[in-house]
Design a protein around this motif. Structure first.
Motif, mmCIF file in Angstrom:
data_model
loop_
_atom_site.group_PDB
_atom_site.id
_atom_site.type_symbol
_atom_site.label_atom_id
_atom_site.label_comp_id
_atom_site.label_asym_id
_atom_site.label_seq_id
_atom_site.Cartn_x
_atom_site.Cartn_y
_atom_site.Cartn_z
ATOM 1 N N SER A 275 59.923 48.187 35.379
ATOM 2 C CA SER A 275 59.434 47.567 33.790
ATOM 3 C C SER A 275 59.588 46.196 33.348
ATOM 4 C CB SER A 275 60.206 48.008 32.333
ATOM 5 O OG SER A 275 59.794 49.435 32.385
ATOM 6 N N VAL A 276 60.929 45.987 34.307
ATOM 7 C CA VAL A 276 60.751 44.236 34.082
ATOM 8 C C VAL A 276 59.561 43.421 35.099
ATOM 9 C CG1 VAL A 276 62.562 42.305 34.290
ATOM 10 C CG2 VAL A 276 63.214 44.703 33.729
ATOM 11 N N ASP A 277 59.885 43.996 36.200
ATOM 12 C CA ASP A 277 58.959 43.446 37.056
ATOM 13 C C ASP A 277 57.210 43.472 36.994
ATOM 14 O OD1 ASP A 277 60.578 42.900 39.022
ATOM 15 O OD2 ASP A 277 60.728 44.874 39.776
ATOM 16 N N GLU A 278 57.163 44.539 35.912
ATOM 17 C CA GLU A 278 55.897 44.622 35.733
ATOM 18 C C GLU A 278 55.140 43.305 34.533
ATOM 19 O OE1 GLU A 278 55.125 48.683 33.813
ATOM 20 O OE2 GLU A 278 55.196 49.163 35.763
ATOM 21 N N LEU A 279 56.850 43.616 33.617
ATOM 22 C CA LEU A 279 56.306 42.730 32.464
ATOM 23 C C LEU A 279 56.302 41.034 32.515
ATOM 24 C CD1 LEU A 279 56.225 42.847 29.455
ATOM 25 C CD2 LEU A 279 59.331 42.278 29.316
ATOM 26 N N LYS A 280 57.186 40.829 34.076
ATOM 27 C CA LYS A 280 56.845 39.584 34.645
ATOM 28 C C LYS A 280 55.594 39.349 35.126
ATOM 29 C CE LYS A 280 58.991 36.966 38.372
ATOM 30 N NZ LYS A 280 59.870 37.303 39.795
ATOM 31 N N ASP A 281 54.885 40.798 35.799
ATOM 32 C CA ASP A 281 53.425 39.556 36.128
ATOM 33 C C ASP A 281 52.828 39.335 34.963
ATOM 34 O OD1 ASP A 281 54.335 39.911 38.769
ATOM 35 O OD2 ASP A 281 54.066 41.985 39.247
ATOM 36 N N SER A 282 52.673 40.638 33.798
ATOM 37 C CA SER A 282 52.172 40.334 32.776
ATOM 38 C C SER A 282 52.055 39.470 31.453
ATOM 39 C CB SER A 282 52.670 42.123 31.688
ATOM 40 O OG SER A 282 51.866 41.943 31.075
ATOM 41 N N ILE A 283 53.937 38.625 31.590
ATOM 42 C CA ILE A 283 53.938 37.696 30.637
ATOM 43 C C ILE A 283 53.110 37.032 31.673
ATOM 44 C CG2 ILE A 283 55.895 36.087 30.369
ATOM 45 C CD1 ILE A 283 57.213 38.317 29.755
ATOM 46 N N ALA A 284 53.519 36.182 33.116
ATOM 47 C CA ALA A 284 53.085 35.156 34.128
ATOM 48 C C ALA A 284 51.099 35.461 33.517
ATOM 49 C CB ALA A 284 52.848 35.159 34.871
ATOM 50 N N ASP A 285 50.578 36.311 33.667
ATOM 51 C CA ASP A 285 48.780 36.506 33.290
ATOM 52 C C ASP A 285 49.260 36.236 31.308
ATOM 53 O OD1 ASP A 285 46.706 37.268 33.693
ATOM 54 O OD2 ASP A 285 47.021 39.156 31.946
ATOM 55 N N THR A 286 50.017 36.496 30.523
ATOM 56 C CA THR A 286 49.527 36.254 29.281
ATOM 57 C C THR A 286 49.739 34.712 29.525
ATOM 58 O OG1 THR A 286 50.718 38.200 28.804
ATOM 59 C CG2 THR A 286 50.522 36.636 27.470
ATOM 60 N N LYS A 287 50.611 33.896 30.393
ATOM 61 C CA LYS A 287 50.820 32.617 29.331
ATOM 62 C C LYS A 287 49.583 31.681 30.063
ATOM 63 C CE LYS A 287 54.118 28.477 31.892
ATOM 64 N NZ LYS A 287 54.528 28.590 32.480
ATOM 65 N N GLU A 288 49.153 32.444 31.298
ATOM 66 C CA GLU A 288 47.671 31.608 31.986
ATOM 67 C C GLU A 288 47.180 31.710 30.366
ATOM 68 O OE1 GLU A 288 44.404 31.737 36.011
ATOM 69 O OE2 GLU A 288 46.675 33.251 35.916
ATOM 70 N N LYS A 289 46.420 33.240 30.428
ATOM 71 C CA LYS A 289 44.802 33.110 29.137
ATOM 72 C C LYS A 289 45.783 31.994 28.466
ATOM 73 C CE LYS A 289 43.020 36.825 30.540
ATOM 74 N NZ LYS A 289 43.149 36.805 32.843
ATOM 75 N N ALA A 290 46.767 32.629 27.567
ATOM 76 C CA ALA A 290 46.825 31.484 26.578
ATOM 77 C C ALA A 290 47.961 30.196 26.611
ATOM 78 C CB ALA A 290 49.102 31.605 26.111
ATOM 79 N N LEU A 291 47.678 29.443 27.559
ATOM 80 C CA LEU A 291 47.704 28.357 28.384
ATOM 81 C C LEU A 291 45.680 27.976 27.816
ATOM 82 C CD1 LEU A 291 50.067 27.366 31.190
ATOM 83 C CD2 LEU A 291 50.052 26.725 28.916
ATOM 84 N N GLU A 292 45.102 28.522 28.844
ATOM 85 C CA GLU A 292 43.257 28.308 28.694
ATOM 86 C C GLU A 292 42.648 28.200 27.000
ATOM 87 O OE1 GLU A 292 41.356 31.538 30.629
ATOM 88 O OE2 GLU A 292 42.610 31.211 32.768
ATOM 89 N N ALA A 293 43.435 29.246 26.203
ATOM 90 C CA ALA A 293 43.770 29.639 25.115
ATOM 91 C C ALA A 293 44.219 28.218 24.214
ATOM 92 C CB ALA A 293 43.877 30.856 24.287
ATOM 93 N N GLN A 294 44.820 27.675 24.481
ATOM 94 C CA GLN A 294 45.578 26.458 23.989
ATOM 95 C C GLN A 294 44.206 25.369 24.477
ATOM 96 O OE1 GLN A 294 49.195 25.542 26.125
ATOM 97 N NE2 GLN A 294 50.146 23.960 24.027
ATOM 98 N N GLU A 295 43.997 25.038 25.457
ATOM 99 C CA GLU A 295 43.439 24.324 26.286
ATOM 100 C C GLU A 295 41.973 24.640 24.924
ATOM 101 O OE1 GLU A 295 43.364 21.399 28.071
ATOM 102 O OE2 GLU A 295 45.281 22.348 28.322
ATOM 103 N N LYS A 296 41.133 25.740 25.522
ATOM 104 C CA LYS A 296 39.969 26.190 24.530
ATOM 105 C C LYS A 296 40.602 25.101 23.227
ATOM 106 C CE LYS A 296 36.614 29.707 22.743
ATOM 107 N NZ LYS A 296 36.766 30.913 23.068
ATOM 108 N N LEU A 297 41.373 25.817 22.298
ATOM 109 C CA LEU A 297 41.834 25.378 21.010
ATOM 110 C C LEU A 297 41.409 23.864 20.983
ATOM 111 C CD1 LEU A 297 44.870 27.283 19.606
ATOM 112 C CD2 LEU A 297 41.456 27.932 19.101
ATOM 113 N N LYS A 298 42.224 23.506 22.125
ATOM 114 C CA LYS A 298 42.308 21.591 21.710
ATOM 115 C C LYS A 298 41.175 21.316 21.547
ATOM 116 C CE LYS A 298 46.537 20.569 24.507
ATOM 117 N NZ LYS A 298 46.999 20.247 25.536
ATOM 118 N N VAL A 299 39.930 21.782 22.591
ATOM 119 C CA VAL A 299 38.687 20.363 22.166
ATOM 120 C C VAL A 299 37.894 21.824 21.784
ATOM 121 C CG1 VAL A 299 38.828 19.838 24.669
ATOM 122 C CG2 VAL A 299 37.524 22.805 23.916
ATOM 123 N N THR A 300 38.173 22.745 20.664
ATOM 124 C CA THR A 300 37.495 23.253 19.531
ATOM 125 C C THR A 300 37.693 22.653 17.944
ATOM 126 O OG1 THR A 300 37.453 25.448 20.985
ATOM 127 C CG2 THR A 300 36.702 25.664 18.550
#
Length: 320
Positions: A168-193
């Protein structure tokens, strides 16, 4: 003629009392020597036996001491072993409790990740069920010693849970990395919106759409929001962007247009002061001017307008 040694005799006279007859015994002369030798032999044998007995007693006493020492050592070893077993059993129970707590923490992290994903619009991850944490540390009940089989079963269950948690920790690590990437994308989107209020005031004196013109009293179309605010209140740009134009005219007064991403622009009118220049990069929340009443205005306010692909849009969806 001389007599032989063996023919010589000793006479022993026994006188019981005055009225009894005297008794005589004759024995060969060698008998006393033989008796003396026998007595000495008996004494020697007795001494040897005594010495042997004393030695055996000493050895037996030493063996008894060794047995007592070994018995005490064995009892101490058994006691230490039992204490060690109890400690190991307690450690297994504590490890099982810690494993359950860790599983709850992992599920809590997944819950938070789901919330982040829902905020960023990137979907949700599956959350495994977890035992509800105790409401308090209060405990009770009768004391029943655990059996070895029960402790062994608990250890096997804990081992299995730890193995599952490792995955679960390995899966969570990968999932959090993906979530972080999505969050950064959303953050960048929020900056310009555009999604914040341009001034601290929330008093809208004129909304988007048809209205009665404040100067002619005729029906007219209002292309933004008029937000009443004190003179010289700071005006904040509502998203990252580039200043497309700054200027002043009789209708819009001192005004600024900022270009954002995806065809969006924001327009700030009737300013008392302009703090930026054309072509300047600005960041969300930056003060770009001060509230005024320049141009076609009846009082201190900010005319805030959102344009999409050059067409004025209702600012409401872009304001929290």
């Amino acid at each position: 003629m001389k007599l032989k040694m063996g023919s010589k005799r000793y006479t022993f006279v026994i006188i019981p009392d005055a009225n009894s007859a005297v008794r005589r015994f004759e024995v060969p002369k060698l008998i006393p020597y033989i008796a003396g030798a026998g007595l000495m032999t008996l004494m020697a044998v007795t001494l040897v036996m005594y010495a042997s007995h004393a030695k055996n007693a000493t050895v037996a006493n030493e063996l008894e001491k060794r047995i007592v020492s070994k018995d005490a050592e064995f009892s101490s070893t058994v006691q230490e072993k039992n204490q060690t077993i109890e400690q190991l059993q307690s450690e297994v129970i504590r490890l099982s409790q810690q494993t359950a707590e860790m599983k709850q923490k992992i599920d809590a992290i997944r819950q938070q990740e789901d919330e982040v994903r829902s905020l960023t619009g990137s979907g949700q991850v599956s959350i495994s069920s977890a035992d509800a944490p105790p409401a308090s540390a209060a405990m009770g009940g009768s004391s029943t010693p655990a059996t070895d089989a029960e402790v062994l079963t608990l250890a096997e269950q804990t081992k299995s849970q730890l193995s599952d948690m490792d995955k679960s920790v390995d899966e969570l690590k990968d999932s959090i990395a993906d979530t972080k990437e999505k969050a950064l994308e959303a953050q960048e989107k929020l900056k310009v919106t555009p999604n914040i209020w341009p001034v601290d005031s929330r008093t809208i004196t004129s909304g988007f759409g048809l209205r009665q013109d404040p100067f002619t009293s005729r029906p007219s179309f209002h292309s933004g929001y008029d937000i009443a605010s004190p003179a010289n209140s700071p005006v904040h740009v509502t998203a990252d962007g580039v200043v497309a134009s700054t200027g002043s005219d009789d209708s819009h007064g001192n005004n600024i247009i900022v270009t954002h991403s995806k065809g969006l622009q924001t327009w700030y009118m009737h300013l008392n002061k302009i703090n930026v220049q054309k072509g300047e990069h600005v960041q969300k929340g930056q003060v770009i001017g001060l509230v005024g009443s320049t141009g076609r205005s009846t009082g201190y306010h900010l005319h805030y307008e959102v344009l999409k692909n050059g067409v004025s849009s209702d600012p409401k969806p872009y304001l929290p």
